[in-house]
Design an enzyme around this catalytic site. Structure first.
Site, PDB file in Angstrom:
ATOM      1  N   ARG A 203       0.853  -1.187   0.000  1.00 23.81           N
ATOM      2  CA  ARG A 203       0.000   0.000   0.000  1.00 23.81           C
ATOM      3  C   ARG A 203       0.886   1.233   0.000  1.00 23.81           C
ATOM      4  O   ARG A 203       1.752   1.382   0.885  1.00 23.81           O
ATOM      5  CB  ARG A 203      -0.882   0.016   1.270  1.00 23.81           C
ATOM      6  CG  ARG A 203      -1.966  -1.031   1.276  1.00 23.81           C
ATOM      7  CD  ARG A 203      -3.099  -0.645   0.317  1.00 23.81           C
ATOM      8  NE  ARG A 203      -4.013  -1.742   0.057  1.00 23.81           N
ATOM      9  CZ  ARG A 203      -4.008  -2.489  -1.044  1.00 23.81           C
ATOM     10  NH1 ARG A 203      -3.134  -2.274  -1.997  1.00 23.81           N
ATOM     11  NH2 ARG A 203      -4.898  -3.441  -1.217  1.00 23.81           N
TER      12      ARG A 203
ATOM     13  N   GLU B 247      -3.665   6.358  -8.177  1.00 27.01           N
ATOM     14  CA  GLU B 247      -3.298   5.561  -9.350  1.00 27.01           C
ATOM     15  C   GLU B 247      -4.243   5.935 -10.489  1.00 27.01           C
ATOM     16  O   GLU B 247      -5.440   5.646 -10.367  1.00 27.01           O
ATOM     17  CB  GLU B 247      -3.380   4.074  -9.024  1.00 27.01           C
ATOM     18  CG  GLU B 247      -2.341   3.671  -7.988  1.00 27.01           C
ATOM     19  CD  GLU B 247      -2.414   2.204  -7.562  1.00 27.01           C
ATOM     20  OE1 GLU B 247      -3.255   1.448  -8.086  1.00 27.01           O
ATOM     21  OE2 GLU B 247      -1.612   1.825  -6.697  1.00 27.01           O
TER      22      GLU B 247
ATOM     23  N   HIS C 250       0.308  -1.227 -10.774  1.00 32.20           N
ATOM     24  CA  HIS C 250      -0.426  -2.136  -9.878  1.00 32.20           C
ATOM     25  C   HIS C 250      -0.695  -3.502 -10.537  1.00 32.20           C
ATOM     26  O   HIS C 250      -1.845  -3.917 -10.720  1.00 32.20           O
ATOM     27  CB  HIS C 250      -1.733  -1.482  -9.419  1.00 32.20           C
ATOM     28  CG  HIS C 250      -2.119  -1.956  -8.047  1.00 32.20           C
ATOM     29  ND1 HIS C 250      -2.654  -1.132  -7.095  1.00 32.20           N
ATOM     30  CD2 HIS C 250      -2.037  -3.181  -7.465  1.00 32.20           C
ATOM     31  CE1 HIS C 250      -2.881  -1.816  -5.988  1.00 32.20           C
ATOM     32  NE2 HIS C 250      -2.506  -3.071  -6.193  1.00 32.20           N
TER      33      HIS C 250
HETATM   34  P1  NAD Z   1      -1.052 -10.431   5.346  1.00 31.63           P
HETATM   35  O1  NAD Z   1      -2.290 -10.005   6.037  1.00 31.63           O
HETATM   36  O2  NAD Z   1      -0.729 -11.871   5.252  1.00 31.63           O
HETATM   37  O3  NAD Z   1       0.219  -9.693   6.021  1.00 31.63           O
HETATM   38  C1  NAD Z   1       0.241  -8.331   6.301  1.00 31.63           C
HETATM   39  C2  NAD Z   1       1.086  -8.123   7.545  1.00 31.63           C
HETATM   40  O4  NAD Z   1       1.227  -6.713   7.765  1.00 31.63           O
HETATM   41  C3  NAD Z   1       0.441  -8.688   8.831  1.00 31.63           C
HETATM   42  O5  NAD Z   1       1.347  -9.571   9.465  1.00 31.63           O
HETATM   43  C4  NAD Z   1       0.150  -7.460   9.672  1.00 31.63           C
HETATM   44  O6  NAD Z   1       0.241  -7.687  11.059  1.00 31.63           O
HETATM   45  C5  NAD Z   1       1.218  -6.510   9.171  1.00 31.63           C
HETATM   46  N1  NAD Z   1       0.959  -5.109   9.474  1.00 31.63           N
HETATM   47  C6  NAD Z   1      -0.212  -4.430   9.439  1.00 31.63           C
HETATM   48  N2  NAD Z   1      -0.021  -3.139   9.783  1.00 31.63           N
HETATM   49  C7  NAD Z   1       1.316  -3.005  10.018  1.00 31.63           C
HETATM   50  C8  NAD Z   1       2.132  -1.914  10.417  1.00 31.63           C
HETATM   51  N3  NAD Z   1       1.622  -0.697  10.633  1.00 31.63           N
HETATM   52  N4  NAD Z   1       3.458  -2.128  10.595  1.00 31.63           N
HETATM   53  C9  NAD Z   1       3.985  -3.363  10.393  1.00 31.63           C
HETATM   54  N5  NAD Z   1       3.260  -4.434  10.033  1.00 31.63           N
HETATM   55  C10 NAD Z   1       1.934  -4.254   9.843  1.00 31.63           C
HETATM   56  O7  NAD Z   1      -1.126  -9.755   3.887  1.00 31.63           O
HETATM   57  P2  NAD Z   1      -0.404 -10.261   2.559  1.00 31.63           P
HETATM   58  O8  NAD Z   1      -1.277 -11.242   1.855  1.00 31.63           O
HETATM   59  O9  NAD Z   1       0.994 -10.617   2.861  1.00 31.63           O
HETATM   60  O10 NAD Z   1      -0.467  -8.916   1.694  1.00 31.63           O
HETATM   61  C11 NAD Z   1       0.343  -7.817   2.035  1.00 31.63           C
HETATM   62  C12 NAD Z   1      -0.066  -6.606   1.221  1.00 31.63           C
HETATM   63  O11 NAD Z   1       0.188  -6.820  -0.172  1.00 31.63           O
HETATM   64  C13 NAD Z   1      -1.546  -6.225   1.335  1.00 31.63           C
HETATM   65  O12 NAD Z   1      -1.657  -4.828   1.489  1.00 31.63           O
HETATM   66  C14 NAD Z   1      -2.106  -6.629  -0.002  1.00 31.63           C
HETATM   67  O13 NAD Z   1      -3.234  -5.867  -0.364  1.00 31.63           O
HETATM   68  C15 NAD Z   1      -0.915  -6.338  -0.926  1.00 31.63           C
HETATM   69  N6  NAD Z   1      -0.943  -7.022  -2.204  1.00 31.63           N
HETATM   70  C16 NAD Z   1      -0.726  -6.252  -3.309  1.00 31.63           C
HETATM   71  C17 NAD Z   1      -0.714  -6.851  -4.554  1.00 31.63           C
HETATM   72  C18 NAD Z   1      -0.464  -6.004  -5.762  1.00 31.63           C
HETATM   73  O14 NAD Z   1      -1.169  -6.136  -6.747  1.00 31.63           O
HETATM   74  N7  NAD Z   1       0.547  -5.154  -5.727  1.00 31.63           N
HETATM   75  C19 NAD Z   1      -0.942  -8.228  -4.704  1.00 31.63           C
HETATM   76  C20 NAD Z   1      -1.138  -8.983  -3.553  1.00 31.63           C
HETATM   77  C21 NAD Z   1      -1.137  -8.366  -2.293  1.00 31.63           C
END
Ligand code: NAD
Length: 323
Positions: A243, A271, A292
């Site tokens: 994000r 975006e 993205h």
């Molecule tokens: P997940 O829920 O498995 O892991 C996210 C982690 O972030 C959790 O362990 C949570 O405790 C931690 N977290 C939350 N707030 C935090 C903070 N302030 N400081 C430190 N840690 C914090 O999620 P995931 O499946 O690993 O996905 C991670 C991110 O990737 C998500 O935002 C998801 O939307 C994004 N994503 C983006 C794309 C893309 O198209 N670019 C594709 C897939 C996932």
């Protein structure tokens, strides 16, 4: 369009399901196999959706359609919102929950695709691959220096599904991996040879590469702010496939030259970039942005569709419809 008042006795013959965005065929097939009729309107505009939503028990969206408070209020027969994706950014979850509407989605379905893109971006940040290819295409053939990742420290911010897998690949690249999360990751990290750190400040100070894998809400405060850019090692590479809001972009623009920072990112504050500072950042030589595409692989899109449909079928059964 005339709206239909719907009573409480729903069966699969009269269940009304609307899909508002382009969807992988496998979802349509799986729903049809269960005898569920689908209104497929992948290009429906907002006004038409506002007019028609009250006719439906279920709405299925990807990222194009915003299911905000107004849509939910108008959707007085809505019982399920399905988001074919891994996050719920475009759904007003609080409003839906307040009205007892179930929400289903596909968390984790694009993990491998996001991990692979992260590694690609990280390497692009370390070596001028993009610049080199562009140069050769425009007729120039000059050596361009970069840095190695082996032996460097990567700080993973957010040690969830994607962060953990990125850590494993980085270990295979002989990087030292440290990680920070708001939940307790100590035991899990140590078991795999990753060093957990207690504060974001510590992670920022020690890392040569910082990779963001957090789930944060749209109105969250940045995790990495002005004071952190000052503390970063010169030449730190920031990689973000999670994000944009996790980083204070305006402050980054101020420090990017002074600290020789690089940003390689798949996500942006708007975006496409909209504010003046975003456009300046996007045009900076040491900023590389992909539009993205983290989940945009054939495999991830298929898995997202299958997982969302399975969860949707279960939710339809839970509202009392036998399939
Ligand atoms: P997940 O829920 O498995 O892991 C996210 C982690 O972030 C959790 O362990 C949570 O405790 C931690 N977290 C939350 N707030 C935090 C903070 N302030 N400081 C430190 N840690 C914090 O999620 P995931 O499946 O690993 O996905 C991670 C991110 O990737 C998500 O935002 C998801 O939307 C994004 N994503 C983006 C794309 C893309 O198209 N670019 C594709 C897939 C996932």
């Amino acid at each position: 369009m005339e709206t239909i008042e719907r009573g409480s006795s729903i069966n699969k013959e009269n269940l009304k399901l609307l899909i508002t965005d382009p969807m992988d065929n496998v979802m349509l097939q799986m729903l049809q196999e269960r005898g569920i009729k689908v209104d497929y309107k992948p290009e429906i505009d907002r006004n038409s959706l506002l007019n028609e939503i009250s006719n439906y028990d279920v709405v299925v969206v990807r990222s194009r359609t915003k299911v905000d408070k107004e849509i939910i209020e108008r959707g007085k027969n809505l019982k399920i919102i399905a988001r074919a994706g891994i996050g719920l950014d475009n759904i007003d979850v609080d409003e839906a929950e307040k009205r007892g509407i179930k929400i289903v989605y596909a968390p984790g379905a694009s993990t491998d695709s996001a991990v692979e893109l992260t590694i690609g971006l990280m390497i692009l940040g370390a070596r001028p691959i993009f610049q080199g290819i562009s140069m050769v295409k425009s007729g120039s053939f000059k050596k361009l220096p970069g840095v190695e990742l082996a032996g460097k420290t990567i700080g993973i911010v957010g040690f969830g599904r994607i962060g953990t897998k990125v850590a494993r690949v980085c270990q295979a690249l002989d990087m030292k991996v440290i990680a920070y999360d708001v939940v307790d990751i100590k035991e899990r990290a140590q078991k795999m040879g990753v060093i957990p750190v207690n504060t974001i400040d510590e992670l920022v100070r020690e890392s040569n590469v910082i990779s963001f894998h957090v789930t944060v809400g749209n109105d969250a405060k940045p995790i990495v702010t002005e004071e952190h850019f000052r503390q970063m090692k010169e030449g730190t590479i920031l990689v973000n496939t999670s994000r944009a809001i996790a980083i204070d972009g305006k402050a980054l623009l101020k420090y990017i030259d002074e600290r020789k920072l690089t940003l390689v990112t798949d996500v942006f504050w708007h975006e496409p970039p909209k504010e003046d500072w975003e456009i300046q950042l996007a045009r900076h030589d040491r900023v590389l942005i992909t539009p993205h595409i983290g989940a945009q692989t054939k495999e991830a899109q298929y898995r997202v569709a299958v997982m969302t449909t399975k969860n949707l079928i279960q939710a339809i059964q839970e509202i009392g419809v036998s399939l």
